[in-house]
Design an enzyme around this catalytic site. Structure first.
Site, PDB file in Angstrom:
ATOM      1  CB  ILE A  26      -0.943  -0.009   1.218  1.00  0.00           C
ATOM      2  CG1 ILE A  26      -1.961  -1.147   1.096  1.00  0.00           C
ATOM      3  CG2 ILE A  26      -1.666   1.328   1.346  1.00  0.00           C
ATOM      4  CD1 ILE A  26      -2.838  -1.322   2.328  1.00  0.00           C
ATOM      5  CG  ASN A 103       1.796   2.284   4.380  1.00  0.00           C
ATOM      6  OD1 ASN A 103       0.673   1.811   4.240  1.00  0.00           O
ATOM      7  ND2 ASN A 103       2.896   1.630   4.018  1.00  0.00           N
ATOM      8  CB  SER A 153      -6.160   2.338  11.092  1.00  0.00           C
ATOM      9  OG  SER A 153      -6.500   1.464  12.143  1.00  0.00           O
ATOM     10  CB  SER A 154      -5.887  -2.607  10.027  1.00  0.00           C
ATOM     11  OG  SER A 154      -6.412  -3.907   9.832  1.00  0.00           O
ATOM     12  CE1 TYR A 167      -3.149  -5.246  11.821  1.00  0.00           C
ATOM     13  CE2 TYR A 167      -0.891  -4.464  11.925  1.00  0.00           C
ATOM     14  CZ  TYR A 167      -2.095  -4.552  11.260  1.00  0.00           C
ATOM     15  OH  TYR A 167      -2.257  -3.960  10.042  1.00  0.00           O
ATOM     16  CE  LYS A 171      -1.841  -0.874  11.535  1.00  0.00           C
ATOM     17  NZ  LYS A 171      -1.188   0.257  10.837  1.00  0.00           N
ATOM     18  CB  VAL A 201      -5.020  -4.780   1.006  1.00  0.00           C
ATOM     19  CG1 VAL A 201      -4.387  -4.252  -0.284  1.00  0.00           C
ATOM     20  CG2 VAL A 201      -6.149  -3.867   1.449  1.00  0.00           C
ATOM     21  CB  THR A 203       0.207  -6.183   0.742  1.00  0.00           C
ATOM     22  OG1 THR A 203      -0.176  -6.582   2.062  1.00  0.00           O
ATOM     23  CG2 THR A 203      -0.674  -5.025   0.279  1.00  0.00           C
TER      24      THR A 203
END
Length: 742
Positions: A26, A103, A153-154, A167, A171, A201, A203
């Site tokens: 991202i 990011n 964030s997430s 995690y 976030k 996503v 990645t």
């Protein structure tokens, strides 16, 4: 496909952006898109292991003409943050950091039973400590207004995943930082703070996740409304990279030099596209253009529950008017002033509760509270009252063509071409005359000061030569102003919207969007084909080759731009002749910020001069005078690029001043305007106005350029948009009565 070149929007030119963790995924996508939009980007990576990927991002940017710098820095450490900021400031031409995208993240999974202090600190140091202290470090380097901070964030912040104790907490912490900073940094630093929460996503970081976590994502992916798939980087990038800045307008300062675009504008629409074609692939209406005529038409039709698509070539709404916010001060770049003499603008202000949110241009009491009258031989200081008296005397001699200050020849200004009081033939006689013709008739009655004042005003108002400027257009505005020049300043140059023209335009747009408006910005139209005699639809082809279909089309493209659109069937010979002629207003409007507040009460005229009229228009947040100035047909100031030397010289001819900043837009070279507000040549109205207002098959035309009343004003655009919407709605009601609700 139409051969029309398209370029990425350069709306971040002159901006410097830091994107942490931008060697892949991202972050890499965000860095590339920011650079594509004109920003100079700092590509941040943490280790030699990721350097090769970071170099690939750099190559992507520079090979496409962008500007970027690689900086290796670990944002989990204070030393790494200091190094990143130092290198970024060195790289920035303005020595400012305009955008920071947080990011970088450490996202390994770990169940509660297995969490160690080392694991905990590794995640929190990168995901929370890094953003906190990097933001703190860049505060002294933010621009005084318009900085942008974005946290990535997430969805983990709001969902329960067993392996993401730390995690998810970090976030969620990013969301909290966003809320706190938005409150703390907005007023103090003029910066906006936003948070983006992507779902799954595709990645490297995502595919490296715990298998159980990946399996837990499957129901979420299947339930995604847009599509049952893992998100792509390209889905997320626009949410971060698009800033509310426009590619339009120029600024100049001593420190930054001349820069184009990258200025904050409420009228910029992000994301630039939102549309889902109707089930039968046919819209009820396509509205071309998002100026006030297009906005009004789209809003009214969408509110009637018609399916409406708006197409606009710019990155913003407003057409030939928009507001810029620079260091906390608002600059109106096109149409600006409003009046209770203008019925349609008054109705819109009341509709949105803005009728009392006005500010006055002129403020008395500052040091230079006088008027300067400058001729080729001398400059004279007089009072504002003396200046008004000179102008009113000159204007009344010029405009009194019927012995009654136009009450006889134009008693009903919304029915100019013949009404119960005056015949069309009588109007045609006056419409043949130019301003030069009338000036020659009365120049012997004028004093030297009256002549200077009158000529400067006529040239500024029309934006053209006197010989090609219609006298009738002057008669029209005299009638619209109550047949009394005493009302001139109150109507033309006094009352502004406190929140800006872009704010009103945005309220109209939001009204339409809330009622289902589809739209595409940065999408110029190239061809309009009316196939209604075969298929019952109109086809609209845009620059990238896409074709959209509608039962009716409302085209709000300005007169001087219509020649750039292909029509099939061809337009009538008469309409094409009007388009080929076009209007003759190529005026100039330039803002200056002059050192000190002394000129805030000043006003002046200079003739001959590239800038004919200037006046104090408020005090900036820096305590300096804001000067607004107008020129006539002054191509010398843009030949073809802005001539800063001549611009400065023209301001000094009005009054000596220490200019700190210039702000302007070149409307004459703008492909979507190709001139200023519409002013016609002699004979144009009686020959062409009715033809320009007429429909062409199932294509309707609406523009301030051929309005019945306040032609060339915002009110005229609103009038035409409202009128076209009503006409189209009546036809659609008969075509599809079950879905049209008026």
């Amino acid at each position: 496909m139409i051969d029309t070149p398209t370029l990425p929007p350069q709306n971040l030119c002159g901006k410097t952006a830091i994107v942490t963790g931008s060697s892949r995924g991202i972050g890499a996508g965000i860095a590339v898109d920011l650079a594509r939009r004109g920003a100079s980007v700092i590509i941040n990576y943490v280790s030699t292991k990721s350097r090769q990927a970071a170099e690939g991002v750099l190559q992507n940017i520079t090979s496409n003409g962008g500007s970027a710098l690689l900086v290796q820095a670990d944002i989990s450490s204070i030393g790494g943050i200091q190094h990143l900021v130092e290198e970024s400031v060195k790289f920035s031409l303005s020595k400012k950091i305009d955008i920071v995208v947080h990011n970088a993240a450490f996202g390994d999974d770990c169940y509660l039973e297995d969490i160690t202090p080392e694991f905990y600190y590794k995640q929190t140091d990168t995901n929370l400590k890094g953003p906190i202290f990097l933001t703190q470090a860049i505060l002294p380097h933010l621009p005084s207004h318009g900085g942008r901070i974005v946290l990535v964030s997430s969805i983990s912040a709001r969902m329960a995943f067993a392996s993401q104790t730390v995690y998810a907490a970090t976030k969620a912490g990013c969301e909290a930082l966003c809320r706190c900073w938005a409150a703390a940094l907005g007023k103090k630093y003029g910066a906006t703070v936003n948070c983006v929460n992507p779902g799954p996503v595709a990645t490297e970081m995502y595919w490296e996740s715990d298998p159980e976590f990946l399996k837990s994502m499957e129901p979420i992916i299947d339930a995604t409304p847009a599509a049952p798939r893992v998100g792509q980087v390209a889905d997320i990038v626009p949410l971060v990279a698009v800033e509310m800045t426009t590619a339009d307008a120029y600024t100049w300062t001593h420190e930054g030099g001349l820069q184009k675009g990258g200025l904050t504008c409420e009228g910029v629409i992000s994301p630039p596209e939102k549309y889902r074609a109707p089930q039968d692939n046919i819209y009820d209406v396509i509205v071309i253009g998002a100026g006030y005529a297009g906005l009004t038409a789209a809003r009214d039709l969408a509110n009637m529950k018609h399916r409406v698509l708006m197409l606009e070539g710019r990155d913003r709404i407003g057409g030939r008017t928009f507001s810029l916010d620079i260091e906390g001060f608002r600059y109106e770049m096109g149409g600006t002033w409003v009046s209770h003499y203008q019925p349609h603008i008054l109705a819109e202000l009341r509709r949105y509760g803005l009728e009392k949110r006005l500010v006055a241009t002129r403020q008395h009491g500052y040091q230079f509270d006088y008027y300067t009258l400058t001729t080729k031989d001398q400059q004279k200081q007089i009072t504002h009252e003396e200046a008004a008296s000179i102008f009113q005397s000159a204007w009344n001699k010029f405009i009194n063509v019927d012995g009654h200050y136009c009450r006889k020849i134009c008693p009903l200004p919304y029915q100019q071409m013949g009404n119960l009081m005056v015949s069309r033939k009588e109007v045609e006689k006056f419409d043949k005359l130019s301003c030069r013709d009338r000036y020659n008739q009365i120049k012997g009655e004028l004093t030297a000061e009256e002549s200077t004042m009158l000529l400067s005003q006529l040239l500024m108002i029309s934006g053209g030569d006197l010989a090609e400027s219609s006298l009738w257009d002057m008669i029209r505005v005299q009638a619209l102003g109550g047949h009394n020049i005493d009302n001139f300043e109150d109507i033309w140059l006094l009352y502004k919207l406190k929140d800006g023209q872009s704010h009103l335009a945005k309220m109209i747009f939001d009204d339409a969007a809330e009622n289902g408006l589809d739209y595409l910005f940065q999408t110029p139209v190239g061809r309009i084909t009316d196939t209604s005699h075969h298929h019952g639809t109109v086809e609209v082809e845009v620059a990238d080759g896409r074709i959209f279909y509608a039962r009716r089309v409302i085209c709000t493209v300005p007169l001087n731009v219509l020649k750039d659109i292909q029509f099939s069937p061809a337009l009538t010979t008469k309409r094409q002749a009007a388009i080929n002629q076009g209007h003759i207003c190529f005026m100039t409007k330039i803002h200056a910020e002059a050192n000190g507040s002394g000129l805030a009460s000043w006003q002046g005229t200079a003739y001959p001069n590239d800038l004919l009229l200037g006046f104090g228009d408020g005090v900036t947040t820096q305590g300096n005078s804001h000067i607004t100035a107008f020129g006539g047909k002054e191509h010398t100031l843009f030949n073809p690029n802005p001539d800063l030397g001549n611009i400065h010289k023209a301001f000094q001819s009005l009054h000596s001043m220490d200019i700190q900043r210039l702000v302007f837009h070149d409307w004459n070279s703008d492909r979507f305007s190709q001139g200023g507000p519409c002013w016609w040549i002699p004979g144009f109205m009686t020959q062409y106005q009715e033809e320009l207002q007429a429909r062409h098959g199932n294509v309707f035309f609406a523009s301030a350029d051929w309005a019945d009343g306040w032609r060339a004003f915002i009110d005229g655009a609103l009038e035409q948009g409202w009128k076209a919407a009503q006409e189209v709605a009546r036809e659609l009601q008969s075509i599809k009565p079950r879905t049209a609700k008026i």
